[in-house]
Scaffold this motif. Structure first.
Motif, PDB file in Angstrom:
ATOM      1  N   GLU A 184       0.815  -1.209   0.000  1.00  0.00           N
ATOM      2  CA  GLU A 184       0.000   0.000   0.000  1.00  0.00           C
ATOM      3  C   GLU A 184       0.851   1.263   0.000  1.00  0.00           C
ATOM      4  O   GLU A 184       0.466   2.285  -0.594  1.00  0.00           O
ATOM      5  CB  GLU A 184      -0.926  -0.007   1.218  1.00  0.00           C
ATOM      6  N   HIS A 185       2.023   1.234   0.640  1.00  0.00           N
ATOM      7  CA  HIS A 185       2.797   2.455   0.856  1.00  0.00           C
ATOM      8  C   HIS A 185       4.118   2.495   0.089  1.00  0.00           C
ATOM      9  O   HIS A 185       4.813   3.509   0.156  1.00  0.00           O
ATOM     10  CB  HIS A 185       3.066   2.633   2.352  1.00  0.00           C
ATOM     11  N   GLU A 187       5.058   2.836  -2.995  1.00  0.00           N
ATOM     12  CA  GLU A 187       5.290   3.730  -4.133  1.00  0.00           C
ATOM     13  C   GLU A 187       5.275   5.202  -3.763  1.00  0.00           C
ATOM     14  O   GLU A 187       5.412   6.066  -4.637  1.00  0.00           O
ATOM     15  CB  GLU A 187       4.269   3.441  -5.238  1.00  0.00           C
ATOM     16  N   GLY A 188       5.162   5.494  -2.482  1.00  0.00           N
ATOM     17  CA  GLY A 188       5.154   6.889  -2.054  1.00  0.00           C
ATOM     18  C   GLY A 188       6.528   7.443  -1.768  1.00  0.00           C
ATOM     19  O   GLY A 188       6.657   8.556  -1.256  1.00  0.00           O
ATOM     20  N   ALA A 192       7.841   7.977   2.867  1.00  0.00           N
ATOM     21  CA  ALA A 192       6.463   7.544   3.125  1.00  0.00           C
ATOM     22  C   ALA A 192       6.411   6.081   3.522  1.00  0.00           C
ATOM     23  O   ALA A 192       5.656   5.695   4.428  1.00  0.00           O
ATOM     24  CB  ALA A 192       5.599   7.790   1.888  1.00  0.00           C
TER      25      ALA A 192
END
Length: 596
Positions: A184-185, A187-188, A192
């Protein structure tokens, strides 16, 4: 692009052979169109200044991004390989929708066709990668491209459903939630992702306690995820929904494969199933197992070193061909390459490093030579090689409202995984233990494991969790191996969803290999639970301790006991259990005593 200090240090720490190329070529974001029009992106690393059509290609297909694998691409390219790192669909700029497992067969074959059409194609390829990158390799093995000459599969298996979604018929709650949080995180950006990992304890704790499970991922990571919902709905092992992602059914044409696993890895028993099938099919396969968890950095280094050695043997003729040069006459090895390819000619095709040791053991095959010995459970919490006499059962109560915690073991969570002190867990009333006398020095267990427990329960919608530990003279109890099996009344899978006793028959929800349940006709059932394979050498004065309980939460989703479907279940029904250990009900654990 020149060799960096970081790559020199990484090569040294991973014990790779010396680099051959100081100057590298890197191409970014190469597009590949799939049959349905999605465009996937890839990076290519290669030695500069040589004829690329003489350089073997290593393909990695990953959902975790291309830049995160730059060091792998660099290290392999410095040692004479072209490396293509492709982001699977729906991740890191690749088009299409990210749905785990289901597009990897078609997209993997497309990737090989695309590579074969490039001007730098050499006609010889290998594949590499751990975990999901291993699944993308398995996805093409039923019909492998002729150019695929070697595969390096670390901490992975062809059976993803059984290994990371429904182990023993239970739902792998911690593994699923940890993986979803990472995806969920990721690719930030690294900040992030790091912040998300630091917050994950609180968020995942909410996912672990939320009912019904269909709401768990929204509670843990903030939104509902369609493919996770699909996993929950398709809970039965014979559900045909899983058929398209059952890879490696036919291994008769599998290229030479090197398998690397860890004693505490989530995939280990299933990876060893793969090894056995490959051996049975007469394929060229090598196996390495070390004292690692799934996320261990030492495992990553060992997997890369093993892969390089394997590729050198199978893609470059046992180190015999330096890219950019003509192959030497007769395929002889240049003097500059002094390290032989381990496994060439059938030598040391299995390497083990046992827990509690610092040396590697070379064997011809798995499992190692061992004597299977039954250790019996006795009243009073005793574990002994002597069969039990008449006794009253040992009792405990499983309450899903206060589930038995899972501490350590084969977890994807790096903080919780591996060998952990079990004393707090063993002090709970819902965990019963059986302990041996002190063992002699140099006591070795190595091979497959199982437990056979005679059980009576007030509710057959329940789980049986069995764990073997090393009780040290210091008093620390360290988990070595475990297994779980989800039980249900016979016929429950056909729609019977009310709890009932063993008089109506008892079954389990796992695969046939996960265990066996036999109704003994006297109110008890004999439950055989497959446990993780073991490899350990124990010091003098250590004892064995066997734990038995009704679960290990949140490693495995708690069995609520109401017989409802997994996704929607909310009804909580406790269970009272009796473990029988008498001449007619000789509960035991089967240990592989090895001479290693």
């Amino acid at each position: 692009m020149a060799v960096t200090a970081a790559s020199r240090l990484a090569g040294h720490l991973a014990r790779l052979r010396p680099a051959e190329h100081d100057d590298l070529l890197v191409e970014r974001d190469l597009p590949m169109a799939t049959d349905d029009g999605a465009v996937l992106l890839a990076d290519r690393w290669a030695p500069a200044g040589v004829d690329a059509t003489t350089v073997p290609v290593i393909l990695l297909r990953s959902p975790y991004g291309r830049r995160t694998l730059d060091l792998v691409g660099r290290l392999l390219a410095e040692r004479g390989y072209q490396v293509v790192i492709q982001s699977v669909r729906g991740t890191f700029g690749s088009g299409g929708t990210w749905v785990p497992f289901r597009n990897e067969r078609a997209d993997g074959h497309t990737a090989f066709r695309w590579i074969a059409g490039q001007p730098w194609w050499s006609g010889v390829a290998g594949t590499f990668g751990p975990s999901y990158l291993g699944l993308t390799q398995w996805a093409v093995t039923d019909d492998p491209p002729p150019s695929l000459r070697a595969m390096a599969l670390a901490v992975t298996s062809s059976a993803f459903r059984d290994a990371v979604v429904y182990t023993g018929g239970t739902f792998d709650l911690e593994t699923g939630a940890t993986w979803l949080n990472l995806l969920e995180h990721q690719e930030g950006g690294w900040r992030a992702a790091l912040a998300a990992q630091l917050r994950s304890r609180r968020g995942l704790a909410a996912a672990y306690t939320t009912l019904p499970l269909t709401d768990a991922e929204a509670a843990g990571i903030g939104r509902r995820i369609d493919y996770y919902q699909d996993w929950l709905v398709h809970e039965r092992p014979d559900d045909t929904w899983w058929d398209p992602v059952e890879f490696g059914k036919d291994v008769s044409r599998m290229p030479p494969a090197a398998l690397v696993g860890g004693w505490y890895d989530i995939f280990l028993p299933f990876q060893l199933d793969d090894y056995a099938r490959l051996r049975s099919a007469g394929r060229d396969v090598r196996l390495t197992i070390g004292p690692w968890t799934h996320s261990s950095l030492r495992l990553s280094a060992a997997g890369l070193a093993d892969a390089l050695d394997w590729f050198d043997a199978h893609l470059r003729g046992g180190h015999g061909h330096i890219p950019g040069e003509a192959p030497p006459a007769g395929g002889s090895r240049p003097a500059r390459w002094s390290r032989p390819a381990r496994g060439a000619g059938g030598r040391n095709m299995v390497r083990l490093r046992l827990l509690g040791t610092r040396r590697w053991i070379g064997l011809d095959t798995w499992p190692p030579p061992a004597q299977s010995v039954r250790w019996y459970l006795h009243a009073g919490g005793v574990l002994s090689r002597v069969p039990p006499g008449p006794s009253t059962p040992t009792r405990y109560r499983w309450d899903p409202a206060d589930p038995t915690p899972g501490i350590g073991g084969a977890s994807l969570d790096p903080v919780r995984a591996g060998g952990r002190n079990q004393r707090r867990r063993e002090q709970r009333a819902d965990v019963v233990t059986f302990t041996s006398d002190p063992l002699p020095a140099g006591f070795v267990l190595a091979g497959p494991m199982s437990a056979e427990i005679w059980l009576r329960s007030s509710n057959w919608f329940t789980d049986l969790f069995v764990r073997l530990c090393d009780l040290r003279p210091s008093g620390r109890s360290i988990n070595l191996t475990d297994g779980i099996l989800r039980l249900e009344p016979a016929g429950a899978g056909e729609g019977v969803r009310t709890a009932r006793t063993a008089g109506g028959g008892v079954a389990h929800m796992g695969r046939e290999a996960d265990g066996e349940v036999a109704d003994m006709g006297d109110g008890t059932v004999r439950v055989r639970v497959r446990m993780w394979p073991i490899g350990v050498r124990l010091g003098g004065g250590h004892r064995l301790r066997l734990q038995v309980s009704g679960g290990a939460h949140p490693l495995y989703a708690r069995n609520l006991g109401g017989g409802e479907r997994l996704a929607e279940a909310t009804a909580i029904v406790p269970a009272n259990h009796e473990i029988h250990h008498d001449p007619d009900h000789p509960s035991s654990v089967l240990l592989p005593h090895a001479m290693l």
